[in-house]
Design an enzyme around this catalytic site. Structure first.
Site, PDB file in Angstrom:
ATOM      1  N   CYS A  95       0.715  -2.078  15.815  1.00  0.00           N
ATOM      2  CA  CYS A  95       0.725  -1.839  14.365  1.00  0.00           C
ATOM      3  C   CYS A  95       0.226  -3.054  13.595  1.00  0.00           C
ATOM      4  CB  CYS A  95       2.159  -1.502  13.949  1.00  0.00           C
ATOM      5  SG  CYS A  95       2.422  -1.448  12.174  1.00  0.00           S
ATOM      6  N   SER A 147      11.658   6.544   8.059  1.00  0.00           N
ATOM      7  CA  SER A 147      11.229   6.377   9.445  1.00  0.00           C
ATOM      8  C   SER A 147      11.636   4.993   9.930  1.00  0.00           C
ATOM      9  CB  SER A 147       9.706   6.526   9.521  1.00  0.00           C
ATOM     10  OG  SER A 147       9.236   6.182  10.807  1.00  0.00           O
ATOM     11  N   ASN A 150      -3.981   5.205  16.724  1.00  0.00           N
ATOM     12  CA  ASN A 150      -5.155   5.054  15.885  1.00  0.00           C
ATOM     13  C   ASN A 150      -5.817   3.738  16.260  1.00  0.00           C
ATOM     14  OD1 ASN A 150      -6.956   4.661  13.816  1.00  0.00           O
ATOM     15  ND2 ASN A 150      -5.374   4.240  12.287  1.00  0.00           N
ATOM     16  N   LEU A 181      10.151   6.440  18.682  1.00  0.00           N
ATOM     17  CA  LEU A 181      10.595   6.214  20.061  1.00  0.00           C
ATOM     18  C   LEU A 181       9.478   5.536  20.858  1.00  0.00           C
ATOM     19  CD1 LEU A 181      12.805   6.646  22.210  1.00  0.00           C
ATOM     20  CD2 LEU A 181      11.767   8.879  22.692  1.00  0.00           C
ATOM     21  N   ASN A 182       8.339   6.198  20.908  1.00  0.00           N
ATOM     22  CA  ASN A 182       7.105   5.590  21.424  1.00  0.00           C
ATOM     23  C   ASN A 182       7.083   5.182  22.905  1.00  0.00           C
ATOM     24  OD1 ASN A 182       6.331   5.897  18.793  1.00  0.00           O
ATOM     25  ND2 ASN A 182       6.269   3.721  18.280  1.00  0.00           N
ATOM     26  N   CYS A 192       5.787  -4.764  16.182  1.00  0.00           N
ATOM     27  CA  CYS A 192       5.299  -3.801  17.182  1.00  0.00           C
ATOM     28  C   CYS A 192       3.829  -4.106  17.465  1.00  0.00           C
ATOM     29  CB  CYS A 192       5.465  -2.373  16.684  1.00  0.00           C
ATOM     30  SG  CYS A 192       7.165  -1.981  16.258  1.00  0.00           S
ATOM     31  N   GLU A 230       0.821  -1.204   0.000  1.00  0.00           N
ATOM     32  CA  GLU A 230       0.000   0.000   0.000  1.00  0.00           C
ATOM     33  C   GLU A 230       0.861   1.262   0.000  1.00  0.00           C
ATOM     34  OE1 GLU A 230      -4.074  -1.482   2.127  1.00  0.00           O
ATOM     35  OE2 GLU A 230      -2.388  -1.090   3.453  1.00  0.00           O
ATOM     36  N   CYS A 251       3.285   8.485   1.181  1.00  0.00           N
ATOM     37  CA  CYS A 251       3.822   7.507   2.128  1.00  0.00           C
ATOM     38  C   CYS A 251       3.981   6.182   1.382  1.00  0.00           C
ATOM     39  CB  CYS A 251       2.818   7.391   3.278  1.00  0.00           C
ATOM     40  SG  CYS A 251       3.206   6.165   4.500  1.00  0.00           S
ATOM     41  N   CYS A 285      -1.869   5.628   9.981  1.00  0.00           N
ATOM     42  CA  CYS A 285      -0.748   4.949  10.639  1.00  0.00           C
ATOM     43  C   CYS A 285      -1.231   3.696  11.341  1.00  0.00           C
ATOM     44  CB  CYS A 285      -0.134   5.834  11.712  1.00  0.00           C
ATOM     45  SG  CYS A 285       0.801   7.187  11.083  1.00  0.00           S
ATOM     46  N   CYS A 297       6.232  -6.866   7.811  1.00  0.00           N
ATOM     47  CA  CYS A 297       7.311  -6.303   8.629  1.00  0.00           C
ATOM     48  C   CYS A 297       7.697  -7.320   9.697  1.00  0.00           C
ATOM     49  CB  CYS A 297       6.850  -5.011   9.299  1.00  0.00           C
ATOM     50  SG  CYS A 297       8.151  -4.206  10.266  1.00  0.00           S
ATOM     51  N   GLU A 303       9.802  -1.991   7.627  1.00  0.00           N
ATOM     52  CA  GLU A 303      10.846  -1.234   8.328  1.00  0.00           C
ATOM     53  C   GLU A 303      11.925  -0.891   7.294  1.00  0.00           C
ATOM     54  OE1 GLU A 303      11.758   0.382  10.967  1.00  0.00           O
ATOM     55  OE2 GLU A 303      13.803   0.495  10.242  1.00  0.00           O
TER      56      GLU A 303
END
Ligand code: SAH
Ligand code: SF4
Length: 360
Positions: free
Chosen positions: A122, A197, A296, A221-222, A119, A95, A108, A339, A115, A166
């Site tokens: 996500c 990113s 989100n 970082l999160n 995480c 996408e 984007c 996101c 990935c 990633e």
């Protein structure tokens, strides 16, 4: 791969110069002409490249192909954001999202099919990694979106590698694509307007810093403690926060340029009063700006979104501490383009005939 790669979009300018010299006894000037036709004017039909002799064009047409990412689906959000589902090699689907902002559009792009980083907040992470995309497959997304943008009379001013995957786990594919995007003879974008990113792969950040690739860096970082970061981002067990901060500090940025620190706010988990104090302390004196990204919850992974008021509170607090913070509200959530929502099942789906692109 057997034989030389025929895919034009996998070649850097200097590699093309070499191929043309070796195989065609042609000068550097021919490579410049080819790059201008393809990347500047979007022309991939050799017949139209009238400043190149017919004889050479025939031989080049035999040597190079210009693959197109077929648009498998396109959705348009009520906020003007557009999401594209592209088919790449082997029927894999990725996408790309055109994000509508007040005075600009940001494209984007995806760097991998799935990935490996896993995480917890996500959706792409839930897919696992199928494979990394080639440079050409990344460029194909850009070209595909540019082609369709003609239907809307718009284009993008910025590109972010924040789609599926990633980017620094696909170091070569991504950095080579960045070079094509920023090469003055290629797409000619300013490195300030192209952002990679990363989840925080420390050795890859250092490798990027030492390379000749000029690009803007964003780091997810999160969290402000290793405990919480490891809980939601497994990569933190290998590269904890202190090592990540060191790598960010060592990343070369121009005088007026900053690394972006992304902070997904997971309501009640990493957005407490203590967290914002720790974050401000951690960031003080660093050449960074902070992007606050409210979780989100359409990702449907069991976390909470912070309240709008609390997000504004955080932003105000960061400013009071002398830090630049921006809020990234979800765009395109109604079409699952925001996101954390990108995920595909790489099965061949029926294409929308109306969006079928002309073969190159
Ligand atoms: N793999 C890279 C780039 C793709 S993710 C990275 O992780 O940085 C792009 C951004 O979306 C990251 O900052 C990530 O933390 C964020 N993100 C992922 N899931 C999200 C969600 N559900 N809500 C908000 N942001 C999310
Ligand atoms: Fe991968 Fe980034 Fe999603 Fe983490 S947030 S799973 S690194 S795409």
């Amino acid at each position: 791969m057997t034989g030389p790669d025929k895919d034009f979009f996998n070649y850097s300018y200097s590699e093309l110069v070499d191929v043309l010299a070796k195989e065609f006894d042609a000068t550097k000037f021919r490579a410049t002409q080819l790059f201008e036709w393809v990347y500047r004017r979007g022309v991939t039909d050799f017949d139209q490249m009238t400043n190149i002799s017919r004889e050479l064009r025939v031989r080049l047409a035999d040597r190079f192909v210009f693959p197109v990412a077929a648009v498998n689906d396109r959705q348009i959000s009520t906020d003007g954001t557009r999401k594209y589902l592209f088919e790449v090699e082997g029927g894999d689907l990725v996408e790309s999202v055109m994000i509508k902002q007040p005075n600009r559009m940001t494209l984007c792009v995806s760097s991998q099919v799935g990935c490996a980083m896993g995480c917890k907040f996500c959706r792409t992470g839930t897919m696992g990694l199928k494979r990394s995309l080639s440079t050409s497959e990344i460029i194909r997304q850009v070209r595909g979106v540019l082609e369709d943008a003609k239907n809307f009379g718009d284009s993008f001013s910025n590109i972010v590698f924040m789609g599926m995957g990633e980017p620094l786990h696909n170091f070569d594919g991504v950095t080579r694509a960045v070079k094509l995007l920023t090469d003055p003879i290629g797409l000619g974008m300013s490195p300030r307007k192209v952002t990679v990113s990363t989840v925080g792969l420390v050795p890859a950040i250092r490798k990027l810093a030492a390379s000749d690739v000029s690009v803007s860096l964003a780091v997810s970082l999160n969290a402000t403690t290793d405990e919480i970061r490891s809980q939601v981002m497994p990569i933190n067990d290998r590269f904890p926060i202190s090592e990540l901060l060191d790598a960010i500090k060592a990343f070369p940025v121009g005088p007026r340029k900053k690394v972006t620190i992304e902070y997904v706010m997971l309501g009640g988990l990493n957005d407490t009063e203590e967290d914002r104090k720790r974050l401000a302390k951690m960031m003080r004196g660093m050449p960074v700006k902070i992007n606050l990204i409210p979780y989100n919850d359409n990702a449907g992974l069991g976390f909470n979104s912070p309240s709008r008021e609390w997000v504004y509170e955080w932003q105000r607090y960061m400013s009071s501490q002398g830090l630049q913070a921006f809020i990234r509200w979800s765009k395109g959530a109604d079409i699952a383009a925001a996101c954390g929502q990108l995920a595909t099942n790489s099965k061949r789906q029926s294409r929308l005939p109306v969006l079928e692109q002309a073969a190159a």
